[in-house]
Scaffold this motif. Structure first.
Motif, mmCIF file in Angstrom:
data_model
loop_
_atom_site.group_PDB
_atom_site.id
_atom_site.type_symbol
_atom_site.label_atom_id
_atom_site.label_comp_id
_atom_site.label_asym_id
_atom_site.label_seq_id
_atom_site.Cartn_x
_atom_site.Cartn_y
_atom_site.Cartn_z
ATOM 1 N N ALA A 52 22.383 -0.887 42.974
ATOM 2 C CA ALA A 52 22.790 -2.243 42.609
ATOM 3 C C ALA A 52 23.072 -3.072 43.853
ATOM 4 O O ALA A 52 22.698 -4.256 43.933
ATOM 5 N N HIS A 53 23.721 -2.450 44.850
ATOM 6 C CA HIS A 53 24.000 -3.169 46.092
ATOM 7 C C HIS A 53 22.706 -3.529 46.815
ATOM 8 O O HIS A 53 22.550 -4.668 47.300
ATOM 9 N N ASP A 56 20.851 -6.323 44.964
ATOM 10 C CA ASP A 56 21.499 -7.641 45.077
ATOM 11 C C ASP A 56 21.369 -8.228 46.478
ATOM 12 O O ASP A 56 21.528 -9.447 46.643
ATOM 13 N N THR A 57 21.129 -7.397 47.477
ATOM 14 C CA THR A 57 21.179 -7.889 48.861
ATOM 15 C C THR A 57 19.818 -7.867 49.559
ATOM 16 O O THR A 57 19.316 -8.912 49.978
#
Length: 553
Positions: A52-53, A56-57
């Motif tokens: 997820a990190h 998102d980045t």
């Protein structure tokens, strides 16, 4: 056949799998473990938090930058390689004989070394911009200068050092297939440009695609250039997931995604080659070269000088200037230690690679089954994998094996031995073998193919067994191929960066890691000494290759 003479299934299995064949299969499977580990990581559920990190980045940036580099480098190496190959093969101009072998020299320059050199040369306080400001009287606000530390700059660096892959394969295709057919096209009224588009280029297309595929695999495998230019790709993402986020599974899954990109390139190359089966019958007679004069000759000289100067001449000169002017402040005992570490790793790996290549190649030659040959092709996939992917595939099983060995020894002796495999250079040499064994294996197989089966039969008729035949007949005939294989692996290991960064023992540096560390700290002049040593080591096989090209004129 009478039942009494029929072979039992066990006897048939023993004939198909002799001890030599069985040993070759075992080593081939061991070398295929990292590839299987990385591919198997896709079957394991990862930590959603890390993914997820990343999503998102930086995940979208990984994909976009990778696509841009694939397209940019593919176009760059194709333009440079095909243009130079066609000019040196199909035309005659002053300096052609020099360019036909010298255009291979940029292969000796690792892309990350080129990135360090051009960053120092093109930055605001570098020689070029400083000279422009002094000559024209400009200030910083008076002009714009492109930033080399960008995705576009990375594409240029890769194109300059990787175009020789396309150049060599395209030139061989032009020599073998396009010469006499181009003459027929000229006799039919086609001008040189039309002959190129309608005859030469279609005939050389499979070779060009193969060269572009090799260049793209090297691009995807790179870490030093994209990391130094701060370009986010899958390779930098693997390092980030492993070291910054501490998630080995996420790193392995990113490595599997990168492995998928490599597999896709290989599949596309194979499909394109399968659809483009052009043949000129037997080896075609080289056609008469078109003589260029005046502006056309100057244009050909400029087209060949540009890639050679930008990819080798200028960076080599800048490295020499920086090394002699500033150089490494740790040039004394520290530098000798770096040379020792690099040479030790390269020599051990080269020796192991040659021995394993002889074992695998000889086992496939003698086997009555196709299994050893299939396993050798599986081992060959390691060369298509980036060093960071191999490092992930090696460290995961090696760490578990290390922990099991340490626990078992502690239970028996009462003392913990620490890390036995991953704490030294054994795991690093193993990773190098997975990456570069195919270089030695291909060279040895080519040498074995030139030894006729009649020589084996003659040796057996004189009472020589398989080992004696290998020692007394094959080994002397293979010495040239073995030396070439060992030299190629030696130089590849000297240049290897990502696997060394991930897997090196504590306080163990090489010339490649030293150059990367100093360049990352913006100490570019000090990085010149280690970078120059790497380039000089890379010149050895390139010079041999250039001499072979020159002899094959």
């Amino acid at each position: 056949m009478p039942p009494s003479t029929a072979l039992s299934p066990i006897s048939q299995l023993r004939q198909a799998f002799s001890p030599l064949t069985l040993a070759g299969c075992v080593f081939a499977l061991l070398l295929a473990v990292p590839v299987l580990v990385v591919a198997g990581s896709l079957l394991v559920g990862g930590t959603g938090e890390t993914w997820a990190h990343l999503a998102d980045t930086v995940l979208a940036e990984f994909i976009l930058n990778t696509l841009i580099m694939v397209l940019g480098v593919g176009l760059g190496v194709a333009l440079l390689g095909v243009a130079c190959a066609w000019l040196t093969t199909m035309t005659e101009f002053p300096g052609r004989r020099f360019f036909e072998w010298a255009l291979v020299l940029p292969m000796a320059m690792p892309a990350y070394v080129l990135a360090y050199v051009y960053t120092d040369f093109l930055q605001f306080v570098g020689p070029l911009q400083t000279g422009l400001r002094e000559f024209f009287g400009w200030s910083r606000a008076d002009y714009w200068f492109p930033d080399v530390r960008s995705v576009g700059g990375a594409c240029v660096m890769f194109s300059l050092v990787l175009y020789p892959y396309v150049y060599m394969l395209a030139r061989a295709a032009f020599l073998e297939r396009a010469g006499s057919l181009t003459e027929a096209g000229r006799a039919a009224g086609l001008d040189p440009w039309a002959c190129f588009w309608r005859i030469s280029l279609p005939l050389a297309r499979p070779a060009i695609i193969a060269g572009v595929s090799l260049a793209l695999m090297e691009t995807l495998a790179d870490f030093g250039t994209v990391s130094y230019f701060a370009v986010q790709t899958f390779t930098t993402g693997i390092f980030r997931a492993w070291f910054s986020l501490g998630d080995r599974l996420a790193a392995a899954q990113l490595a599997a995604a990168l492995l998928g990109c490599v597999a896709l390139i290989l599949l596309l190359e194979k499909a394109s080659r399968g659809r483009a089966r052009h043949s000129a019958g037997p080896r075609a007679r080289p056609g008469k070269r078109a003589v260029l004069r005046g502006w056309a000759a100057l244009g050909a000289i400029a087209a060949c000088t540009g890639p050679l100067l930008a990819g080798f001449g200028l960076p080599a000169g800048l490295l020499l200037r920086m090394a002699f002017k500033d150089g490494d402040s740790q040039l004394g005992s520290r530098y000798l230690e770096l040379v020792h570490n690099s040479v030790l790793l390269a020599a051990v790996t080269a020796l192991c690679a040659v021995l394993l290549a002889v074992l695998l190649g000889y086992a496939a030659r003698l086997a009555r089954s196709r299994i050893p040959a299939v396993l050798n092709r599986l081992v060959g996939l390691g060369y298509a994998l980036p060093g960071s992917v191999i490092a992930v595939g090696v460290l995961i099983p090696m760490t578990r094996l290390d922990q099991w060995l340490a626990s078992a020894i502690q239970q028996v002796t009462g003392h913990s031995p620490g890390l036995l495999l991953t704490g030294g250079i054994a795991a690093l040499v193993y990773a190098y073998l997975v990456r570069y064994l195919t270089v030695a294996l291909g060279t040895v197989e080519s040498g074995l193919a030139r030894i006729t089966p009649s020589m084996d039969e003659a040796a057996r008729s004189l009472g020589q067994g398989r080992s004696a035949t290998l020692r007394r007949v094959h080994w002397p005939l293979l010495r040239g191929s073995l030396l070439t294989a060992g030299l190629l692996v030696f130089v590849d290991v000297m240049k290897e960066l990502p696997a060394t960064l991930v897997m090196r023992p504590f306080n163990f540096d090489t010339l490649a890691t030293q150059a990367y560390t100093l360049a990352s700290d913006e100490r570019l002049s000090e990085a010149a000494t280690a970078s120059l040593a790497i380039v000089l080591a890379g010149l050895l096989p390139v010079i041999l290759l250039s001499r072979r090209i020159s002899r094959a004129r």
